[in-house]
Design a protein around this motif. Sequence first.
Motif, short mmCIF file in Angstrom:
data_model
loop_
_atom_site.label_atom_id
_atom_site.label_comp_id
_atom_site.label_asym_id
_atom_site.label_seq_id
_atom_site.Cartn_x
_atom_site.Cartn_y
_atom_site.Cartn_z
N ARG A 50 0.73 -1.34 -0.43
CA ARG A 50 -0.25 0.06 -0.08
C ARG A 50 0.89 1.29 0.20
O ARG A 50 0.06 2.05 -0.38
N SER A 51 1.87 1.10 0.92
CA SER A 51 2.62 2.38 0.83
C SER A 51 3.56 2.51 -0.26
O SER A 51 3.29 4.06 -1.05
N LEU A 61 1.55 1.90 -4.06
CA LEU A 61 1.17 2.00 -4.20
C LEU A 61 0.72 3.66 -4.41
O LEU A 61 0.14 4.66 -4.98
N LYS A 62 1.04 4.35 -2.95
CA LYS A 62 0.63 5.31 -2.74
C LYS A 62 1.56 7.02 -3.22
O LYS A 62 0.50 7.40 -3.91
N VAL A 63 2.17 6.56 -4.26
CA VAL A 63 3.18 6.73 -4.80
C VAL A 63 2.22 7.45 -6.68
O VAL A 63 2.71 7.73 -7.25
N PHE A 64 1.50 5.76 -6.49
CA PHE A 64 1.12 6.57 -7.98
C PHE A 64 -0.91 6.42 -7.73
O PHE A 64 -0.91 6.73 -8.55
N GLY A 65 -0.64 6.76 -6.66
CA GLY A 65 -2.42 7.55 -6.23
C GLY A 65 -2.65 7.11 -4.75
O GLY A 65 -2.41 7.20 -4.02
N ASP A 66 -4.26 8.28 -4.63
CA ASP A 66 -4.39 7.98 -3.30
C ASP A 66 -5.02 6.87 -3.17
O ASP A 66 -6.53 6.28 -4.47
N PHE A 67 -4.69 5.43 -2.37
CA PHE A 67 -5.31 3.91 -2.25
C PHE A 67 -5.65 4.60 -0.84
O PHE A 67 -4.69 4.79 0.24
#
Length: 97
Positions: free
Chosen positions: A88-89, A91-97
């Motif tokens: 999840r951390s 993925l945050k680089v690519f957008g809000d999750f």
Amino acid sequence: MQNELIIVSEYCNKCHIEPTFIDRLQEGGLIDIQTENGERFLLFSQLPDVERYSRMYYDLSINMEGIDAIHHLLERMEEMQKEIHSLRSRLKVFGDF
């Protein structure tokens, strides 16, 4: 306080558990027992685990094999939760999750 040692026989007397239960936990690799001058000790940091295993065994009537299986499943779940958190951390680089 985390390095404090607790005498196994005194712990068993106060908590009303059998010393053989502690032996079985050690034999199963679920806890470590230290021996000094002929006296057996639990580490203070292991008390939450011993109490959890004790409740499973005495209150829920789960046998040692079941306790071992539950222990391994809980360890696996913890590993998976850490992996999910890490993913999840990332993925945050690519957008809000």
